[in-house]
Design a protein around this motif. Structure first.
Motif, PDB file in Angstrom:
ATOM      1  N   GLU A  37     -54.651   3.395  47.488  1.00 54.81           N
ATOM      2  CA  GLU A  37     -53.712   4.492  47.201  1.00 54.81           C
ATOM      3  C   GLU A  37     -54.262   5.481  46.188  1.00 54.81           C
ATOM      4  O   GLU A  37     -53.646   6.514  45.940  1.00 54.81           O
ATOM      5  N   LEU A  38     -55.403   5.163  45.599  1.00 55.39           N
ATOM      6  CA  LEU A  38     -55.908   5.983  44.491  1.00 55.39           C
ATOM      7  C   LEU A  38     -57.429   6.074  44.501  1.00 55.39           C
ATOM      8  O   LEU A  38     -58.112   5.064  44.676  1.00 55.39           O
TER       9      LEU A  38
ATOM     10  N   ILE B 145     -46.215  13.047  41.533  1.00 52.29           N
ATOM     11  CA  ILE B 145     -45.331  12.214  42.364  1.00 52.29           C
ATOM     12  C   ILE B 145     -44.262  13.102  43.013  1.00 52.29           C
ATOM     13  O   ILE B 145     -43.975  12.991  44.212  1.00 52.29           O
TER      14      ILE B 145
ATOM     15  N   LEU C  92     -48.339   6.476  36.949  1.00 53.05           N
ATOM     16  CA  LEU C  92     -48.432   6.164  38.390  1.00 53.05           C
ATOM     17  C   LEU C  92     -48.135   4.691  38.631  1.00 53.05           C
ATOM     18  O   LEU C  92     -47.396   4.323  39.557  1.00 53.05           O
TER      19      LEU C  92
ATOM     20  N   LEU D  61     -47.447   2.796  42.110  1.00 55.26           N
ATOM     21  CA  LEU D  61     -48.752   3.012  42.753  1.00 55.26           C
ATOM     22  C   LEU D  61     -49.724   1.908  42.332  1.00 55.26           C
ATOM     23  O   LEU D  61     -49.738   1.506  41.161  1.00 55.26           O
TER      24      LEU D  61
ATOM     25  N   ALA E  64     -43.942   5.632  44.285  1.00 49.58           N
ATOM     26  CA  ALA E  64     -45.216   6.347  44.379  1.00 49.58           C
ATOM     27  C   ALA E  64     -46.196   5.650  45.312  1.00 49.58           C
ATOM     28  O   ALA E  64     -47.207   6.231  45.703  1.00 49.58           O
ATOM     29  N   SER E  65     -45.900   4.394  45.712  1.00 46.46           N
ATOM     30  CA  SER E  65     -46.857   3.670  46.560  1.00 46.46           C
ATOM     31  C   SER E  65     -46.916   4.236  47.976  1.00 46.46           C
ATOM     32  O   SER E  65     -47.782   3.858  48.762  1.00 46.46           O
TER      33      SER E  65
ATOM     34  N   SER F  68     -57.532  -0.671  45.097  1.00 51.72           N
ATOM     35  CA  SER F  68     -56.436   0.142  45.637  1.00 51.72           C
ATOM     36  C   SER F  68     -56.884   1.083  46.746  1.00 51.72           C
ATOM     37  O   SER F  68     -57.942   1.705  46.677  1.00 51.72           O
TER      38      SER F  68
ATOM     39  N   LYS G  49     -50.886   8.831  48.695  1.00 53.69           N
ATOM     40  CA  LYS G  49     -52.331   8.672  48.446  1.00 53.69           C
ATOM     41  C   LYS G  49     -52.691   9.737  47.409  1.00 53.69           C
ATOM     42  O   LYS G  49     -52.491  10.932  47.633  1.00 53.69           O
TER      43      LYS G  49
END
Ligand code: INI
Length: 158
Positions: free
Chosen positions: A52-53, A148, A39, A44, A11-12, A50, A15
């Motif tokens: 990514e989130l 995801i 996540l 993630l 999941a990384s 982060s 975004k």
């Protein structure tokens, strides 16, 4: 022949945006925590630093679409998760709130070509909502898995 499927392994690469309604926050906080747990376990970064989130709070489920529309103006997200809880026993405008939230979410999703997961619990009672937000099962986990899958699938299709 090509077969396209979403992947759950990393999941990384995504975004992710999460929009959460404060109304019924006993339930929505639980959905958010289930979502974040899933996540994180799929790789993630959910820490405060982060990239990514992002998480956005709104007053109620009715405001989820307008927040999604504006969130998607600023940044390119692979997927957005809209979390809310609409409980029939607690409101007379149950039908209006859920209908506007779901219509608006799909419209923003199509307009922006970004999957938005409809993570709005609709139940007849608080007891049912509690059961689906952690007492028995936490649907926040499922919403994150769907995010995801759809985020990675749409990436592959483009
Ligand atoms: N918002 C919810 O997310 N769930 C509900 O059950 C709910 N009820 O009961 O009315 C609810 N109402 C608030 C609504 O989403 C808006 O925030 C409000 O109408 C202001 O626009």
């Amino acid at each position: 022949m090509a077969i396209f499927e979403g992947s759950f392994t990393n999941a990384s690469t995504l975004k992710v945006g999460i929009i959460v309604a404060r109304f019924n926050d006993l339930i929505t906080n639980q959905l958010l925590s289930g979502c974040l747990d899933c996540l994180k376990r799929h790789g993630l970064d959910i820490t405060e630093t982060s990239n990514e989130l992002d998480i956005v709070w709104v007053p109620g489920s009715f405001e989820l679409p307008i927040a999604a529309k504006n969130l998607l103006k600023k940044t390119k997200y692979d997927v957005v998760i809209a979390l809310g809880a609409v409980i029939r026993g607690e409101t007379s405008h149950y039908d209006v709130v859920i209908s506007e939230a779901s219509k608006g979410i799909s419209q923003v999703s199509y307009d922006n070509n970004v999957p938005i997961i409809l993570g709005v619990l609709t139940t007849d009672s608080m007891q049912q909502a509690l059961e689906r937000a952690g007492i028995k099962n936490n649907l926040g986990w499922n919403y994150a898995l769907q995010a995801i899958e759809m985020g990675s699938l749409i990436k592959k299709l483009n």
